[in-house]
Motif scaffolding. Structure first.
Motif, mmCIF file in Angstrom:
data_model
loop_
_atom_site.group_PDB
_atom_site.id
_atom_site.type_symbol
_atom_site.label_atom_id
_atom_site.label_comp_id
_atom_site.label_asym_id
_atom_site.label_seq_id
_atom_site.Cartn_x
_atom_site.Cartn_y
_atom_site.Cartn_z
ATOM 1 N N UNK A 168 7.742 17.328 -2.623
ATOM 2 C CA UNK A 168 7.557 17.447 -4.067
ATOM 3 C C UNK A 168 6.129 17.164 -4.536
ATOM 4 N N UNK A 169 5.528 16.058 -4.108
ATOM 5 C CA UNK A 169 4.291 15.588 -4.726
ATOM 6 C C UNK A 169 3.150 16.582 -4.563
ATOM 7 N N UNK A 170 2.953 17.087 -3.342
ATOM 8 C CA UNK A 170 1.839 17.976 -3.095
ATOM 9 C C UNK A 170 1.969 19.334 -3.763
ATOM 10 N N UNK A 171 3.142 19.644 -4.268
ATOM 11 C CA UNK A 171 3.368 20.918 -4.956
ATOM 12 C C UNK A 171 3.531 20.725 -6.461
ATOM 13 N N UNK A 172 3.026 19.616 -6.968
ATOM 14 C CA UNK A 172 3.144 19.334 -8.399
ATOM 15 C C UNK A 172 2.589 20.474 -9.235
ATOM 16 N N UNK A 262 5.564 18.014 11.768
ATOM 17 C CA UNK A 262 4.308 18.459 11.185
ATOM 18 C C UNK A 262 3.299 17.312 11.247
ATOM 19 N N UNK A 263 2.186 17.478 11.978
ATOM 20 C CA UNK A 263 1.199 16.392 12.075
ATOM 21 C C UNK A 263 0.657 15.926 10.734
ATOM 22 N N UNK A 264 0.560 16.836 9.748
ATOM 23 C CA UNK A 264 0.043 16.422 8.448
ATOM 24 C C UNK A 264 0.881 15.301 7.862
ATOM 25 N N UNK A 265 2.186 15.340 8.092
ATOM 26 C CA UNK A 265 3.044 14.299 7.550
ATOM 27 C C UNK A 265 2.749 12.965 8.222
ATOM 28 N N UNK A 266 2.500 13.001 9.532
ATOM 29 C CA UNK A 266 2.159 11.760 10.228
ATOM 30 C C UNK A 266 0.825 11.209 9.738
ATOM 31 N N UNK A 267 -0.117 12.106 9.431
ATOM 32 C CA UNK A 267 -1.412 11.653 8.907
ATOM 33 C C UNK A 267 -1.219 10.964 7.565
ATOM 34 N N UNK A 268 -0.431 11.565 6.688
ATOM 35 C CA UNK A 268 -0.182 10.973 5.368
ATOM 36 C C UNK A 268 0.421 9.575 5.511
ATOM 37 N N UNK A 269 1.298 9.397 6.508
ATOM 38 C CA UNK A 269 1.974 8.112 6.675
ATOM 39 C C UNK A 269 1.183 7.113 7.520
ATOM 40 N N UNK A 270 -0.016 7.474 7.954
ATOM 41 C CA UNK A 270 -0.833 6.605 8.804
ATOM 42 C C UNK A 270 -1.757 5.768 7.937
ATOM 43 N N UNK A 271 -1.554 4.469 7.913
ATOM 44 C CA UNK A 271 -2.319 3.599 7.018
ATOM 45 C C UNK A 271 -3.799 3.539 7.376
ATOM 46 N N UNK A 272 -4.171 4.002 8.579
ATOM 47 C CA UNK A 272 -5.584 4.011 8.949
ATOM 48 C C UNK A 272 -6.385 4.992 8.103
ATOM 49 N N UNK A 273 -5.695 5.907 7.423
ATOM 50 C CA UNK A 273 -6.384 6.932 6.631
ATOM 51 C C UNK A 273 -6.961 6.396 5.327
ATOM 52 N N UNK A 274 -6.564 5.216 4.897
ATOM 53 C CA UNK A 274 -6.815 4.827 3.519
ATOM 54 C C UNK A 274 -7.793 3.664 3.344
ATOM 55 N N UNK A 275 -8.174 2.996 4.398
ATOM 56 C CA UNK A 275 -9.086 1.874 4.257
ATOM 57 C C UNK A 275 -8.494 0.692 3.515
ATOM 58 N N UNK A 276 -7.187 0.498 3.641
ATOM 59 C CA UNK A 276 -6.543 -0.629 2.975
ATOM 60 C C UNK A 276 -7.086 -1.962 3.505
ATOM 61 N N UNK A 277 -7.137 -2.950 2.641
ATOM 62 C CA UNK A 277 -7.453 -4.296 3.085
ATOM 63 C C UNK A 277 -6.309 -4.827 3.945
ATOM 64 N N UNK A 278 -6.581 -5.890 4.685
ATOM 65 C CA UNK A 278 -5.549 -6.458 5.562
ATOM 66 C C UNK A 278 -4.318 -6.881 4.763
ATOM 67 N N UNK A 279 -4.527 -7.454 3.584
ATOM 68 C CA UNK A 279 -3.401 -7.885 2.756
ATOM 69 C C UNK A 279 -2.547 -6.704 2.312
ATOM 70 N N UNK A 280 -3.208 -5.608 1.916
ATOM 71 C CA UNK A 280 -2.462 -4.424 1.492
ATOM 72 C C UNK A 280 -1.717 -3.803 2.664
ATOM 73 N N UNK A 281 -2.379 -3.717 3.821
ATOM 74 C CA UNK A 281 -1.710 -3.167 5.000
ATOM 75 C C UNK A 281 -0.455 -3.950 5.325
ATOM 76 N N UNK A 295 5.893 5.612 -0.877
ATOM 77 C CA UNK A 295 4.650 5.107 -1.462
ATOM 78 C C UNK A 295 3.455 5.923 -0.975
ATOM 79 N N UNK A 296 3.388 6.170 0.332
ATOM 80 C CA UNK A 296 2.238 6.872 0.889
ATOM 81 C C UNK A 296 2.225 8.342 0.485
ATOM 82 N N UNK A 297 3.397 8.968 0.331
ATOM 83 C CA UNK A 297 3.440 10.332 -0.205
ATOM 84 C C UNK A 297 2.809 10.385 -1.598
ATOM 85 N N UNK A 298 3.207 9.452 -2.432
ATOM 86 C CA UNK A 298 2.691 9.402 -3.800
ATOM 87 C C UNK A 298 1.217 9.029 -3.815
ATOM 88 N N UNK A 299 0.831 8.108 -2.961
ATOM 89 C CA UNK A 299 -0.544 7.623 -2.930
ATOM 90 C C UNK A 299 -1.495 8.698 -2.418
#
Length: 423
Positions: A168-172, A262-281, A295-299
């Motif tokens: 849904x989100x990416x096809x808004x 689909x690898x793109x879905x795994x990328x979206x769900x990989x927290x390494x993509x976002x530079x989160x702080x340790x607390x957020x991770x 959360x990661x789909x929306x983010x």
């Protein structure tokens, strides 16, 4: 399925693809050699059949094969093994295009069947399939759950399927434009009238419209014309899924989720993509699985497909054993490179990418992969070149640890037989 209203909707969908097959490769000179990201036979074997299945025995169903792009890709990769493929589609015109593609490339291991997914039990009585591919189809059915129930019911005991539906989100932007078009075309009596109303409206789409934030979709519509306009913005039937509803779709059909295909879905769900702080991770990692994914789909904001490998529980991955042959997986939309410093650059050519650091042992291992050498032979070569790696058991344990991100993304598939000529 006997619901008269659903059959009426399906009839309108059939008419659309009879008159406006999508994509219509018969109008293009382009050589089509694509495949679904799920469909490299080495990946199918390694991800679903423990790496030890004989592909010459596979019976494959492509449910909703359309104009044949993915059928052609999979047929080209499996014809050397003699795998048997059934291409089923609702539209006779789409099948004509698909048959033309296969003839032009000398493909002969495909059986074409026209009909509804709902009618597979009567169209293909007593047939069971080891692998079912259904990408980009269920979201156009009037009752997607009933369609998936049928596909689950034709799996063999060891069988598994790959499934892809709209997210849904990416096809808004698409869904906002669809809503506008549905208001405008309400009351149109046929496809010609719908297009006569919708085409000039889309041609005058203001720069303020969200669809302009999706230049790939705009190019897509521009390239394929009315066929794409109907498929994307004026379709009779279109439903999208989030992490929760997609998992529910699988569960209700008695299917066990194995992995995202689909690898793109795994990328979206990989927290390494976002530079989160340790607390957020830590906070995100502590969320329940589906809440974390949602959360990661929306983010992320650009996920356009929900995908899965699934089975009735029979699917299992290959393990890192000495007789397994590592293969560099063939993808449609994913490219990856390795440098000698141990960085893997992974990129989905449509959306985004990721840089991953792997260890010295994993780097050397990947450089030895040639589609023919076994794990055992590679380990022997590595130890001979670098005795500091220790004995086989020590090195194997280290490799399994260092290669975790490589196997997570299926960049390497493990099988007990070669699938391609040595590189």
């Amino acid at each position: 399925m006997t619901n008269p209203e659903h059959r009426a909707i399906e009839s309108r969908v059939r008419e659309q693809y009879e008159r406006f097959p999508f994509p219509d490769y018969s109008k293009s000179r382009a050589v089509v050699t694509s495949l679904a990201n799920s469909d490299d036979p080495a990946r199918i074997n390694g991800a679903l059949f423990g790496g030890r299945s004989d592909p010459s025995t596979w019976s494959i169903l492509i449910a909703g094969g359309g104009t044949g792009e993915k059928t052609l890709g999979l047929a080209q990769l499996t014809r050397q093994f003699g795998a048997r493929i059934v291409h089923l589609d609702l539209s006779g015109r789409s099948i004509e295009v698909a048959e033309g593609l296969c003839r032009a490339t000398g493909i002969s291991n495909v059986e074409f069947v026209q009909g509804s997914i709902y009618d597979i039990p009567s169209l293909l009585p007593d047939r069971r399939f080891d692998y079912v591919q259904c990408m980009g189809v269920l979201h156009h059915l009037p009752d997607p759950q009933a369609g998936l129930d049928v596909l689950a019911g034709v799996l063999s005991d060891r069988g598994a399927l790959s499934l892809g539906v709209y997210a849904d989100v990416g096809r808004t932007a698409v869904y906002l434009a669809r809503e506008a078009m549905s208001i405008l075309t309400d009351g149109a009596e046929n496809l010609d009238e719908t297009l006569a109303i919708g085409r000039p409206a889309i041609e005058r789409l203001p720069k303020t419209n969200w669809l302009h934030s999706d230049p790939a979709m705009m190019r897509h519509i521009g390239r394929h014309g009315d066929n794409a306009l109907l498929d994307a913005l004026l379709h009779t039937c279109d439903v999208a899924y989030d992490a929760y509803s997609f998992r529910e779709l699988l569960d209700r059909s008695g299917l066990v989720f194995a992995d995202h295909c689909e690898p793109i879905q795994k990328i979206v769900y990989d927290m390494r993509c976002y530079g989160f702080t340790a607390d957020l991770r830590q906070r995100i990692a502590a969320l329940p699985e589906l809440a974390r994914k949602r959360f990661l789909e929306l983010f992320h904001g650009r996920l356009v497909v929900q995908s899965a490998y699934a089975s009735r529980g029979a699917a299992h991955r290959a393990t890192f054993l000495d007789d397994m042959i590592p293969h560099r997986t063939v993808f449609a939309n994913v490219r990856w490179t390795l440098d000698t410093d141990g960085w893997v650059e992974l990129r989905d050519t449509r959306f985004t990418g990721l840089r991953m650091r792997i260890g010295e042992a994993a780097t050397m291992y990947l450089l030895y992969v040639n589609e023919a050498r076994t794990n055992g032979e590679i380990l022997d070569d590595m130890i001979a070149k670098e005795p500091a790696f220790g004995d086989r058991d020590t090195l194997r344990e280290r490799l399994e640890r260092e290669l975790t991100p490589i196997f997570h993304y299926d960049l390497i598939s493990l099988c007990d037989r070669p699938f391609r000529p040595a590189s």
